[in-house]
Design an enzyme around this catalytic site. Sequence first.
Site, PDB file in Angstrom:
ATOM      1  N   ASP A  49       0.859  -1.186   0.000  1.00  0.00           N
ATOM      2  CA  ASP A  49       0.000   0.000   0.000  1.00  0.00           C
ATOM      3  C   ASP A  49       0.893   1.233   0.000  1.00  0.00           C
ATOM      4  O   ASP A  49       2.110   1.112   0.136  1.00  0.00           O
ATOM      5  CB  ASP A  49      -1.006  -0.011   1.166  1.00  0.00           C
ATOM      6  CG  ASP A  49      -0.367  -0.140   2.539  1.00  0.00           C
ATOM      7  OD1 ASP A  49       0.882  -0.231   2.612  1.00  0.00           O
ATOM      8  OD2 ASP A  49      -1.090  -0.153   3.545  1.00  0.00           O
TER       9      ASP A  49
ATOM     10  N   TYR B 220       3.051   4.663   0.806  1.00  0.00           N
ATOM     11  CA  TYR B 220       3.769   5.168   1.974  1.00  0.00           C
ATOM     12  C   TYR B 220       2.794   5.956   2.836  1.00  0.00           C
ATOM     13  O   TYR B 220       1.964   6.706   2.323  1.00  0.00           O
ATOM     14  CB  TYR B 220       4.912   6.084   1.549  1.00  0.00           C
ATOM     15  CG  TYR B 220       6.002   5.398   0.754  1.00  0.00           C
ATOM     16  CD1 TYR B 220       6.706   4.327   1.276  1.00  0.00           C
ATOM     17  CD2 TYR B 220       6.337   5.849  -0.521  1.00  0.00           C
ATOM     18  CE1 TYR B 220       7.723   3.707   0.549  1.00  0.00           C
ATOM     19  CE2 TYR B 220       7.347   5.239  -1.256  1.00  0.00           C
ATOM     20  CZ  TYR B 220       8.033   4.173  -0.712  1.00  0.00           C
ATOM     21  OH  TYR B 220       9.029   3.563  -1.433  1.00  0.00           O
TER      22      TYR B 220
ATOM     23  N   PHE C 269       6.092   2.504  -4.557  1.00  0.00           N
ATOM     24  CA  PHE C 269       7.497   2.630  -4.136  1.00  0.00           C
ATOM     25  C   PHE C 269       8.123   3.978  -4.461  1.00  0.00           C
ATOM     26  O   PHE C 269       9.221   4.277  -3.999  1.00  0.00           O
ATOM     27  CB  PHE C 269       8.365   1.506  -4.729  1.00  0.00           C
ATOM     28  CG  PHE C 269       7.972   0.135  -4.252  1.00  0.00           C
ATOM     29  CD1 PHE C 269       8.261  -0.266  -2.951  1.00  0.00           C
ATOM     30  CD2 PHE C 269       7.315  -0.737  -5.093  1.00  0.00           C
ATOM     31  CE1 PHE C 269       7.890  -1.526  -2.508  1.00  0.00           C
ATOM     32  CE2 PHE C 269       6.937  -2.000  -4.657  1.00  0.00           C
ATOM     33  CZ  PHE C 269       7.236  -2.403  -3.356  1.00  0.00           C
TER      34      PHE C 269
ATOM     35  N   HIS D 105       9.265  -8.768   0.323  1.00  0.00           N
ATOM     36  CA  HIS D 105       9.104  -7.321   0.200  1.00  0.00           C
ATOM     37  C   HIS D 105      10.452  -6.644   0.481  1.00  0.00           C
ATOM     38  O   HIS D 105      11.225  -7.116   1.310  1.00  0.00           O
ATOM     39  CB  HIS D 105       8.045  -6.827   1.198  1.00  0.00           C
ATOM     40  CG  HIS D 105       7.565  -5.442   0.945  1.00  0.00           C
ATOM     41  ND1 HIS D 105       8.253  -4.331   1.392  1.00  0.00           N
ATOM     42  CD2 HIS D 105       6.481  -4.969   0.277  1.00  0.00           C
ATOM     43  CE1 HIS D 105       7.593  -3.237   1.021  1.00  0.00           C
ATOM     44  NE2 HIS D 105       6.533  -3.595   0.336  1.00  0.00           N
TER      45      HIS D 105
END
Length: 215
Positions: free
Chosen positions: A60, A62, A73, A182
Amino acid sequence: MHPSWKPILQEEFEKPYFRELSRFLHESYESKQIFPPKAQVFSAFTTDLNNVKVVIIGQDPYHGPNQAHGLAFSVRPNVQTPPSLVNIFKEIAEDVGKSVPNNGNLNRWAEQGVLLLNNTLTVEAHRAGSHRGKGWEQFTENIIRHLNETRPHLVFLLWGRDARTKQPWIDQKKHLVLEAAHPSPLSAYGGFFGCKHFSKTNAQLKEWGYEEISW
């Protein structure tokens, strides 16, 4: 958003689940601090659908101020690079020898046909995962289904548990699926570092006759 996405997204917007999601988002933006800003929620779809070659699926957005701007990202050029993206750049440097850039803006990837799509497209400030289970997962699943069915060859990079939930909707006889942990500091050493997804992606794109991504 790019006009190529309009028919697909309009179809989703009219479905009952998305109307419920819209109501939830309207109330949330009115009463809480939500990221990214409303105008940037669908920024991932500025990448021309017909040029998409690579799909990177995140978790999801930041959840800190001034970070999320609609591309998974990515952050704006004047924003400090977050730890997950620092680790992505480290892996790129190790994998393909590209030096670490001086900012974390990934628009340059989007312009080359990389769809930077989070599993959920919004989040409450300082509450990671707070918009899970509200309808975004169905939305992004339907986007992946559409890409799977209509595009001839794509590389899907699934990083982390949330992203890996999309794997069943991808035909691996047509597309390349690369999975890893991740890139966050909590999990990067559990399989993200050393995954070599960037060189593997370019090798596959070259084999298909596509232009490689300049990471």
